[in-house]
Design an enzyme around this catalytic site. Structure first.
Site, PDB file in Angstrom:
ATOM      1  CG  LEU A 126     -23.234  -7.088   1.470  1.00 49.74           C
ATOM      2  CD1 LEU A 126     -23.063  -8.583   1.707  1.00 49.74           C
ATOM      3  CD2 LEU A 126     -22.466  -6.298   2.540  1.00 49.74           C
ATOM      4  CE  LYS A 165     -25.941  11.360   1.027  1.00 50.05           C
ATOM      5  NZ  LYS A 165     -26.535  10.090   1.566  1.00 50.05           N
ATOM      6  CG  ASP A 215      -7.231  20.185  -7.061  1.00 44.99           C
ATOM      7  OD1 ASP A 215      -7.575  19.261  -6.305  1.00 44.99           O
ATOM      8  OD2 ASP A 215      -7.356  21.394  -6.767  1.00 44.99           O
ATOM      9  N   PRO A 228      -0.842  10.599  -2.811  1.00 45.45           N
ATOM     10  CG  PRO A 228      -2.580   9.537  -3.978  1.00 45.45           C
ATOM     11  CD  PRO A 228      -1.625   9.341  -2.850  1.00 45.45           C
ATOM     12  CB  THR A 283     -22.920  14.786   2.953  1.00 41.92           C
ATOM     13  OG1 THR A 283     -21.629  15.393   2.874  1.00 41.92           O
ATOM     14  CG2 THR A 283     -23.602  14.969   1.603  1.00 41.92           C
ATOM     15  CG  ASP A 284     -19.698  18.658   5.067  1.00 43.16           C
ATOM     16  OD1 ASP A 284     -19.621  17.831   4.135  1.00 43.16           O
ATOM     17  OD2 ASP A 284     -18.717  18.967   5.787  1.00 43.16           O
TER      18      ASP A 284
HETATM   19  P1  NAD Z   1     -19.688   3.709   2.591  1.00 39.24           P
HETATM   20  O1  NAD Z   1     -19.407   3.872   1.144  1.00 39.24           O
HETATM   21  O2  NAD Z   1     -18.620   3.240   3.502  1.00 39.24           O
HETATM   22  O3  NAD Z   1     -20.909   2.692   2.780  1.00 39.24           O
HETATM   23  C1  NAD Z   1     -22.057   2.714   1.973  1.00 39.24           C
HETATM   24  C2  NAD Z   1     -22.852   1.438   2.257  1.00 39.24           C
HETATM   25  O4  NAD Z   1     -24.054   1.490   1.466  1.00 39.24           O
HETATM   26  C3  NAD Z   1     -22.101   0.150   1.838  1.00 39.24           C
HETATM   27  O5  NAD Z   1     -22.266  -0.827   2.837  1.00 39.24           O
HETATM   28  C4  NAD Z   1     -22.804  -0.272   0.551  1.00 39.24           C
HETATM   29  O6  NAD Z   1     -22.777  -1.666   0.326  1.00 39.24           O
HETATM   30  C5  NAD Z   1     -24.224   0.235   0.807  1.00 39.24           C
HETATM   31  N1  NAD Z   1     -24.971   0.474  -0.431  1.00 39.24           N
HETATM   32  C6  NAD Z   1     -24.551   1.174  -1.534  1.00 39.24           C
HETATM   33  N2  NAD Z   1     -25.515   1.169  -2.472  1.00 39.24           N
HETATM   34  C7  NAD Z   1     -26.571   0.489  -1.939  1.00 39.24           C
HETATM   35  C8  NAD Z   1     -27.862   0.171  -2.422  1.00 39.24           C
HETATM   36  N3  NAD Z   1     -28.273   0.546  -3.652  1.00 39.24           N
HETATM   37  N4  NAD Z   1     -28.695  -0.526  -1.618  1.00 39.24           N
HETATM   38  C9  NAD Z   1     -28.295  -0.924  -0.384  1.00 39.24           C
HETATM   39  N5  NAD Z   1     -27.078  -0.666   0.122  1.00 39.24           N
HETATM   40  C10 NAD Z   1     -26.221   0.042  -0.648  1.00 39.24           C
HETATM   41  O7  NAD Z   1     -20.292   5.097   3.062  1.00 39.24           O
HETATM   42  P2  NAD Z   1     -20.105   5.888   4.447  1.00 39.24           P
HETATM   43  O8  NAD Z   1     -18.886   6.691   4.364  1.00 39.24           O
HETATM   44  O9  NAD Z   1     -20.303   4.965   5.573  1.00 39.24           O
HETATM   45  O10 NAD Z   1     -21.349   6.886   4.344  1.00 39.24           O
HETATM   46  C11 NAD Z   1     -22.617   6.483   4.846  1.00 39.24           C
HETATM   47  C12 NAD Z   1     -23.611   7.608   4.623  1.00 39.24           C
HETATM   48  O11 NAD Z   1     -23.157   8.775   5.279  1.00 39.24           O
HETATM   49  C13 NAD Z   1     -23.776   7.988   3.154  1.00 39.24           C
HETATM   50  O12 NAD Z   1     -25.133   8.289   2.933  1.00 39.24           O
HETATM   51  C14 NAD Z   1     -22.915   9.219   3.001  1.00 39.24           C
HETATM   52  O13 NAD Z   1     -23.404  10.049   1.974  1.00 39.24           O
HETATM   53  C15 NAD Z   1     -23.065   9.855   4.366  1.00 39.24           C
HETATM   54  N6  NAD Z   1     -21.943  10.694   4.820  1.00 39.24           N
HETATM   55  C16 NAD Z   1     -20.660  10.213   4.781  1.00 39.24           C
HETATM   56  C17 NAD Z   1     -19.621  10.998   5.297  1.00 39.24           C
HETATM   57  C18 NAD Z   1     -18.186  10.533   5.281  1.00 39.24           C
HETATM   58  O14 NAD Z   1     -17.292  11.329   5.555  1.00 39.24           O
HETATM   59  N7  NAD Z   1     -17.887   9.274   4.983  1.00 39.24           N
HETATM   60  C19 NAD Z   1     -19.913  12.271   5.819  1.00 39.24           C
HETATM   61  C20 NAD Z   1     -21.229  12.721   5.818  1.00 39.24           C
HETATM   62  C21 NAD Z   1     -22.237  11.917   5.335  1.00 39.24           C
HETATM   63  O1  DAU Z   2     -17.787  16.198   3.765  1.00 41.18           O
HETATM   64  C1  DAU Z   2     -18.465  14.993   3.889  1.00 41.18           C
HETATM   65  C2  DAU Z   2     -18.005  14.057   2.807  1.00 41.18           C
HETATM   66  O2  DAU Z   2     -16.674  13.667   3.141  1.00 41.18           O
HETATM   67  C3  DAU Z   2     -18.883  12.825   2.637  1.00 41.18           C
HETATM   68  O3  DAU Z   2     -20.175  13.235   2.249  1.00 41.18           O
HETATM   69  C4  DAU Z   2     -18.281  11.873   1.605  1.00 41.18           C
HETATM   70  O4  DAU Z   2     -19.049  10.679   1.540  1.00 41.18           O
HETATM   71  C5  DAU Z   2     -16.870  11.530   2.029  1.00 41.18           C
HETATM   72  O5  DAU Z   2     -16.252  10.715   1.056  1.00 41.18           O
HETATM   73  C6  DAU Z   2     -16.052  12.796   2.244  1.00 41.18           C
HETATM   74  O6  DAU Z   2     -15.821  13.470   0.980  1.00 41.18           O
HETATM   75  P1  DAU Z   2     -14.398  14.130   0.624  1.00 41.18           P
HETATM   76  O7  DAU Z   2     -14.272  14.239  -0.820  1.00 41.18           O
HETATM   77  O8  DAU Z   2     -14.182  15.361   1.447  1.00 41.18           O
HETATM   78  O9  DAU Z   2     -13.438  12.974   1.234  1.00 41.18           O
HETATM   79  P2  DAU Z   2     -12.095  12.327   0.672  1.00 41.18           P
HETATM   80  O10 DAU Z   2     -11.536  11.466   1.761  1.00 41.18           O
HETATM   81  O11 DAU Z   2     -12.284  11.721  -0.653  1.00 41.18           O
HETATM   82  O12 DAU Z   2     -11.157  13.592   0.500  1.00 41.18           O
HETATM   83  C7  DAU Z   2     -10.848  14.435   1.599  1.00 41.18           C
HETATM   84  C8  DAU Z   2      -9.975  15.551   1.072  1.00 41.18           C
HETATM   85  O13 DAU Z   2      -8.709  14.993   0.690  1.00 41.18           O
HETATM   86  C9  DAU Z   2     -10.536  16.217  -0.164  1.00 41.18           C
HETATM   87  O14 DAU Z   2     -10.217  17.614  -0.128  1.00 41.18           O
HETATM   88  C10 DAU Z   2      -9.785  15.558  -1.302  1.00 41.18           C
HETATM   89  C11 DAU Z   2      -8.433  15.228  -0.686  1.00 41.18           C
HETATM   90  N1  DAU Z   2      -7.797  14.015  -1.222  1.00 41.18           N
HETATM   91  C12 DAU Z   2      -8.514  12.859  -1.216  1.00 41.18           C
HETATM   92  C13 DAU Z   2      -7.986  11.711  -1.733  1.00 41.18           C
HETATM   93  C14 DAU Z   2      -8.769  10.422  -1.753  1.00 41.18           C
HETATM   94  C15 DAU Z   2      -6.511  14.065  -1.723  1.00 41.18           C
HETATM   95  O15 DAU Z   2      -5.858  15.113  -1.708  1.00 41.18           O
HETATM   96  N2  DAU Z   2      -5.985  12.936  -2.269  1.00 41.18           N
HETATM   97  C16 DAU Z   2      -6.664  11.752  -2.311  1.00 41.18           C
HETATM   98  O16 DAU Z   2      -6.129  10.755  -2.831  1.00 41.18           O
END
Ligand code: NAD
Ligand code: DAU
Length: 340
Positions: free
Chosen positions: A36, A154, A272, A205, A126-127
């Site tokens: 959490l 990662k 950026d 932004p 993740t990608d």
């Molecule tokens: P998120 O940030 O929404 O959630 C992360 C969760 O992990 C939270 O509930 C947090 O409390 C918990 N956490 C963090 N540190 C911890 C620790 N030390 N011990 C136990 N719990 C802990 O993340 P998300 O977007 O749901 O991503 C989940 C997974 O999927 C991650 O491993 C992320 O790298 C991967 N992923 C995310 C995306 C994306 O677009 N969001 C895409 C590809 C992969």
């Molecule tokens: O590709 C998978 C990943 O996608 C996951 O592994 C990560 O956990 C997840 O956070 C996400 O990463 P990104 O950096 O791609 O996501 P984000 O939503 O932060 O940004 C998406 C795109 O938008 C990126 O090119 C940055 C841009 N962006 C993001 C934010 C927050 C902006 O232009 N302005 C912003 O304020």
């Protein structure tokens, strides 16, 4: 497979996975193990909180004793590791927590999992490990070129998972998901940040020229992808869970504004992100061969998502206080001021 520990299950994708698994597999006991952090939110788990086959345990994956206790107490035989620090911008400001959880935490889970005879370990990756893909599409055997501290951490976590398979014969599978969007996403990421800010007529932004490309995947499709790989993935293998749905950030932003009926004048091209990857793109052929297929197309998924944030202000308004506002100020105040 009977007793499954889902780490990071109170986060965005982990909670979607839990909601899916608890409903789909009444015969499994599913335990959410989550520290959490700011991103973890028990509200995400309200839909399953009264279910018989679900339990919650608060703990850090990098805390060896706490991990041992959870594995023993629940006689865990399967681990799915979603727990991570997940936001690239935060990793640029302060990488420490990313090393703690994404590298050291993943290692401790693997190590304790091995000592406790875990039958299968699924590492959610993740990608971003492939880095910036100028042309073409990443396939699973491509080299890693991570560019942000988040992506590098990662990569470290999943390479450790691979090492535990090769060295100790542990049964490991790895998923590499693309940019995921949907309900219950912490409003620091592009889609929920821009949706909720636009609802309040605040500036959006957009980094740089907004021509960066991300491959968008709806959260329930990601959750079902992890389920598929967990059950059918070949041991030692990684699988891309790709949306196969590449969009420029500027187009995603414009579409959010259209769905909300808000003007494009809310967009601000701010300085950026440092080291910003221009493009991610993967193919999902390998996961498709196991029977996974995304169900949502982007238009429907984005409309459902924007609609969810409109209908669930109770969920996100209370997040946008305290620590969130501190982070927002640190990340955006100077950027927005610099273009006025
Ligand atoms: P998120 O940030 O929404 O959630 C992360 C969760 O992990 C939270 O509930 C947090 O409390 C918990 N956490 C963090 N540190 C911890 C620790 N030390 N011990 C136990 N719990 C802990 O993340 P998300 O977007 O749901 O991503 C989940 C997974 O999927 C991650 O491993 C992320 O790298 C991967 N992923 C995310 C995306 C994306 O677009 N969001 C895409 C590809 C992969
Ligand atoms: O590709 C998978 C990943 O996608 C996951 O592994 C990560 O956990 C997840 O956070 C996400 O990463 P990104 O950096 O791609 O996501 P984000 O939503 O932060 O940004 C998406 C795109 O938008 C990126 O090119 C940055 C841009 N962006 C993001 C934010 C927050 C902006 O232009 N302005 C912003 O304020």
């Amino acid at each position: 497979m009977k007793n499954i520990l889902v780490t990071g299950g109170a986060g965005f994708i982990g909670s979607a996975f839990l909601r899916h698994m608890v409903a789909a597999y009444p015969e499994y006991n599913i335990i959410c193990y989550d520290k959490l952090t700011y991103a973890g939110n028990v509200d995400n788990l309200l839909p399953v909180s009264d279910e018989e086959n679900y339990r919650f345990e608060r703990g850090d994956i990098a805390d060896r004793r706490a991990v041992q206790r959870a594995l023993e107490h629940y006689a865990i035989d399967t681990i799915v590791n979603f727990a991570a620090e997940s936001h690239v911008d935060r990793s640029i400001i302060e990488p420490d927590a990313f090393i703690h959880t994404d590298v050291v935490g993943a290692y401790i889970l693997l190590d304790e999992g091995r000592k406790h005879g875990i039958e299968r370990f699924c590492q959610v990756s993740t990608d971003e490990v492939y880095g910036d893909i100028e042309v073409g599409f990443s396939v699973e055997d491509d080299r890693f070129l991570p560019n942000s501290p988040y992506a590098a951490s990662k990569a470290g976590g999943e390479l450790m998972a691979r090492a535990y398979h090769v060295t100790y014969g542990m049964d490991i599978v790895i998923t590499r998901g693309s940019n995921t969007y949907g309900p219950y996403q912490y409003p620091e990421k592009l889609v929920p940040l821009f949706t909720t800010e636009a609802m309040d007529d605040r500036p959006l932004p957009l980094y740089g020229d907004g021509k960066q490309i991300r491959d968008w995947l709806y959260v329930d499709d990601h959750a079902r992808g992890v389920d598929c790989i967990l059950h059918f993935g070949k041991t030692g293998e990684a699988y891309n869970l790709a949306g196969e749905n590449q969009r420029h950030n500027i187009d995603v932003t414009r579409r959010i504004l259209e769905l909300l009926g808000k003007p494009a004048s809310l967009i601000r091209h701010v300085p950026d992100r440092e080291g910003h990857d221009r493009r991610y793109a993967m193919t999902a052929e390998k996961a498709r061969a196991l029977g996974w297929q995304r169900q949502y197309d982007f238009e429907d998924g984005l409309a459902a998502t924007v609609g969810w944030y409109q209908e669930n202000e109770w969920w996100w308004r209370k997040i946008k206080t305290g620590e969130y506002l501190e982070y927002y100020k640190r990340q955006y105040t100077e950027r927005l001021a610099s273009i006025r």
